[in-house]
Scaffold this active site. Structure first.
Site, PDB file in Angstrom:
ATOM      1  N   GLY A  51       6.572   2.360   0.248  1.00 32.19           N
ATOM      2  CA  GLY A  51       7.420   3.380   0.852  1.00 32.19           C
ATOM      3  C   GLY A  51       8.216   4.130  -0.197  1.00 32.19           C
ATOM      4  O   GLY A  51       8.325   3.674  -1.348  1.00 32.19           O
ATOM      5  N   CYS A  78       4.233  -3.099  -3.158  1.00 33.30           N
ATOM      6  CA  CYS A  78       5.124  -2.098  -3.768  1.00 33.30           C
ATOM      7  C   CYS A  78       6.532  -2.225  -3.170  1.00 33.30           C
ATOM      8  O   CYS A  78       7.217  -3.208  -3.420  1.00 33.30           O
ATOM      9  CB  CYS A  78       4.539  -0.700  -3.611  1.00 33.30           C
ATOM     10  SG  CYS A  78       5.267   0.533  -4.714  1.00 33.30           S
ATOM     11  N   TYR A  79       6.983  -1.263  -2.355  1.00 39.27           N
ATOM     12  CA  TYR A  79       8.299  -1.379  -1.727  1.00 39.27           C
ATOM     13  C   TYR A  79       8.396  -2.671  -0.919  1.00 39.27           C
ATOM     14  O   TYR A  79       9.447  -3.327  -0.898  1.00 39.27           O
ATOM     15  CB  TYR A  79       8.563  -0.176  -0.828  1.00 39.27           C
ATOM     16  CG  TYR A  79       9.900  -0.227  -0.110  1.00 39.27           C
ATOM     17  CD1 TYR A  79      11.046   0.277  -0.708  1.00 39.27           C
ATOM     18  CD2 TYR A  79      10.015  -0.784   1.160  1.00 39.27           C
ATOM     19  CE1 TYR A  79      12.279   0.220  -0.061  1.00 39.27           C
ATOM     20  CE2 TYR A  79      11.229  -0.845   1.817  1.00 39.27           C
ATOM     21  CZ  TYR A  79      12.368  -0.341   1.205  1.00 39.27           C
ATOM     22  OH  TYR A  79      13.584  -0.394   1.848  1.00 39.27           O
ATOM     23  N   HIS A 165      -1.001  -1.177  -5.689  1.00 45.40           N
ATOM     24  CA  HIS A 165      -1.589  -0.888  -4.380  1.00 45.40           C
ATOM     25  C   HIS A 165      -3.047  -1.339  -4.342  1.00 45.40           C
ATOM     26  O   HIS A 165      -3.942  -0.622  -4.822  1.00 45.40           O
ATOM     27  CB  HIS A 165      -1.505   0.613  -4.092  1.00 45.40           C
ATOM     28  CG  HIS A 165      -0.122   1.093  -3.851  1.00 45.40           C
ATOM     29  ND1 HIS A 165       0.444   1.146  -2.595  1.00 45.40           N
ATOM     30  CD2 HIS A 165       0.828   1.534  -4.713  1.00 45.40           C
ATOM     31  CE1 HIS A 165       1.685   1.613  -2.691  1.00 45.40           C
ATOM     32  NE2 HIS A 165       1.934   1.856  -3.965  1.00 45.40           N
ATOM     33  N   GLU A 167      -4.912  -1.394  -1.816  1.00 45.51           N
ATOM     34  CA  GLU A 167      -5.626  -0.590  -0.822  1.00 45.51           C
ATOM     35  C   GLU A 167      -6.193   0.698  -1.388  1.00 45.51           C
ATOM     36  O   GLU A 167      -7.078   1.321  -0.793  1.00 45.51           O
ATOM     37  CB  GLU A 167      -4.701  -0.272   0.362  1.00 45.51           C
ATOM     38  CG  GLU A 167      -3.608   0.755   0.089  1.00 45.51           C
ATOM     39  CD  GLU A 167      -2.353   0.168  -0.523  1.00 45.51           C
ATOM     40  OE1 GLU A 167      -1.305   0.832  -0.458  1.00 45.51           O
ATOM     41  OE2 GLU A 167      -2.414  -0.952  -1.064  1.00 45.51           O
ATOM     42  N   ASP A 223     -15.462  15.904  11.990  1.00 47.61           N
ATOM     43  CA  ASP A 223     -14.429  15.384  12.890  1.00 47.61           C
ATOM     44  C   ASP A 223     -14.556  15.945  14.304  1.00 47.61           C
ATOM     45  O   ASP A 223     -14.585  15.200  15.284  1.00 47.61           O
ATOM     46  CB  ASP A 223     -13.039  15.693  12.333  1.00 47.61           C
ATOM     47  CG  ASP A 223     -12.881  15.236  10.905  1.00 47.61           C
ATOM     48  OD1 ASP A 223     -13.577  14.281  10.511  1.00 47.61           O
ATOM     49  OD2 ASP A 223     -12.071  15.833  10.174  1.00 47.61           O
ATOM     50  N   LYS A 362     -11.998   9.427   7.354  1.00 48.54           N
ATOM     51  CA  LYS A 362     -13.268  10.150   7.411  1.00 48.54           C
ATOM     52  C   LYS A 362     -14.471   9.215   7.395  1.00 48.54           C
ATOM     53  O   LYS A 362     -15.432   9.419   8.144  1.00 48.54           O
ATOM     54  CB  LYS A 362     -13.344  11.131   6.250  1.00 48.54           C
ATOM     55  CG  LYS A 362     -14.589  11.991   6.235  1.00 48.54           C
ATOM     56  CD  LYS A 362     -14.559  13.090   7.272  1.00 48.54           C
ATOM     57  CE  LYS A 362     -13.585  14.177   6.896  1.00 48.54           C
ATOM     58  NZ  LYS A 362     -13.644  15.326   7.805  1.00 48.54           N
TER      59      LYS A 362
END
Length: 506
Positions: A51, A78-79, A165, A167, A223, A362
């Protein structure tokens, strides 16, 4: 399932996407969600996201500290790591040595979290605060040159923190780290897949829509096509698909789109609104103003088609949401998207907007498309922005500048396909710049437009790196554009990544 507590990270949904890629369901909650509510869902693990806040400032977002004493595996990122340390007696301070981008960490202690990893690995950092003193009973598992406590854990409980991170795609073994946490530490089962998503979403759409009609905006992109096909499966003839030619499309886009939907047996009403959009954009140069105008005009067109009881469907994805306004945690606004203009927000408040893809990225949408048997010629198309070529023309949008960019765009697509690169990378396109430069063609001096080429690698659009295109490909694209598009005499190549840049220029 795993619960993700969102503290406003731009990557919170990316964490969920990565976990769902492991066939385990992940659900995001605002950081303010009650611990009782979260525990009632019996999560097999809890993740605290990153964050933009600082844990030591007043009113910084926080969490019920009892979350660390439930016996449930917890991972602070992280945060989330900094908050975990601060709430349990550790120390977090601002550092003069920032870490943004790729950094190498060294693993100092063996742990199931690192199973299958080398002793040194590249990770993606994005921080200036760091943990300077560990809470009691915590140990350091890994460190970097500027972060002595890059990964930590409780000595006995399955509670972990990492400053980087995992991710993010550019963390070298990020998927392995998350897999180790999800499978080995949380022992979560692989029960989530896109087939289940389609079945569940079709039922939810039928329940949400009832007997009402749905107006669905289609552009021909991945999309909106997946959205239309999903709606068509759920509600059949109650779907009204509408295609708007706003004058900002690529060469022959309108004809191509209507033919594709006809082959899929979905009726589409085509509306020619080219002059309406171009009139509104005349002399507008600010990118945010362009986006607002385009979004508003889309809604103006749709509102003329929308009945008093009809619903509006949009192919909104999570990056559109997270980059626009905070929807779950205290995230920072990055840019305005055309599907979050005032009129749409009002329809959302009236519960008249249908966005079944808004939790997906996506790559997941493409998997849904596969389940719906949509042809690869559509699913493998590169992303095209909602505001169209307007945000690939830096400065004023005019018919003349649109014509230049369209002709250049055709060449870029043709040459990328010719080189076998079009389906292998995330995105490749041209940007018309607001400058002219001197050139020489034959024996004559020219003073014409400059064009930028952009090609990026990505898996989700949240982060991206520029593609090292072969020189011969760059040469062919440049030569063809300069020779075939009268009015362009210079081509440059964009070599910036996201972050700090964005993929599109505006």
């Amino acid at each position: 399932m795993l619960a993700i507590l969102d503290f406003g990270s731009q990557y919170s949904q990316l964490i969920a996407r990565k976990i769902r890629a492991l066939s385990t369901y992940a659900q995001i909650f605002p950081c303010s969600a009650s611990l009782t509510k979260i525990l009632s869902l019996k999560p097999e693990g809890i993740i605290l996201s990153g964050g933009p806040a600082n844990v030591y400032l007043k009113n910084a977002p926080t969490v019920d500290s009892r979350v660390f004493a439930q016996g449930i595996p917890v991972l602070g990122i992280c945060y989330g790591m900094q908050l975990m340390a601060a709430l349990q007696g550790g120390e977090v301070r601002h550092s003069n040595e920032r870490e943004y981008g790729m950094t190498q960490i060294a693993i100092r202690r063996e742990d199931p979290l690192f199973r299958g990893l080398p002793k040194r690995t590249v990770v993606w950092m994005s921080h200036q605060d760091r943990v300077t003193a560990l809470p009691k009973d915590y140990v350091t598992l890994a460190s970097s040159a500027n972060c002595p406590h890059a990964v930590v854990r409780h000595k006995r409980a399955p509670v972990y923190g990492m400053q980087f991170h995992p991710e993010v795609h550019h963390t070298e073994h990020g998927e392995r780290i998350l897999r180790n946490f999800v499978r080995t530490i949380c022992r979560a089962r692989p029960t989530w897949n896109m087939e289940a998503f389609v079945d569940r979403t079709v039922e939810e759409l039928r329940e949400q829509i009832g007997k009402r009609r749905v107006l669905c905006a289609v552009s021909g992109g991945v999309d909106s096509t997946v959205l239309a096909k999903l709606l068509h499966r759920a509600i059949g003839s109650k779907l009204r698909a509408v295609f708007v030619d706003n004058g900002l499309l690529r060469e022959n886009e309108a004809e191509t789109v209507t033919k594709r939907f006809k082959r899929m047996k979905i009726r589409v009403k085509a509306i020619d609104a080219r002059q309406q959009f171009l009139d509104k954009l005349r002399r507008v140069v600010h990118p945010e103003k362009k986006r607002r105008i385009i979004g508003r005009e889309f809604i103006n067109v749709f509102l003329r088609e929308l009945g008093p009881d009809d619903l509006l469907a949009q192919g909104t994805l999570y990056p559109d949401v997270i980059e626009t306004v905070p929807t779950r945690g205290p995230s920072a606004k990055i840019k305005t998207h055309h599907n979050r203009v005032r009129e749409v927000l009002q329809l959302i408040r009236e519960n008249r907007v249908v966005e079944p893809l808004r939790e997906l990225f996506k790559d997941e949408v493409r998997k849904v498309g596969k389940e719906l048997e949509i042809p690869d010629e559509i699913l493998l198309r590169q992303p095209f922005p909602g505001p169209g070529l307007a945000i690939r023309i830096i400065g004023a949008v005019t018919p003349e500048r649109l014509a230049l960019l369209r002709r250049a765009d055709v060449i870029v697509v043709e040459e990328m396909k010719r080189a076998g690169l079009y389906k292998r990378i995330w995105q490749s396109f041209a940007v018309l710049l607001p400058i002219r430069s001197v050139g020489v063609m034959g024996d004559e001096r020219t003073y014409d437009h400059a064009l930028a080429l952009r090609a990026v690698e990505s898996v989700d659009g949240m982060t991206a790196d520029w593609v090292r295109l072969p020189y011969r490909v760059l040469e062919r694209i440049s030569n063809r554009i300069i020779n075939e598009v009268k009015g362009i005499n210079r081509v440059v190549y964009d070599v910036s990544s996201k972050p700090p840049s964005t993929i599109e220029w505006e």
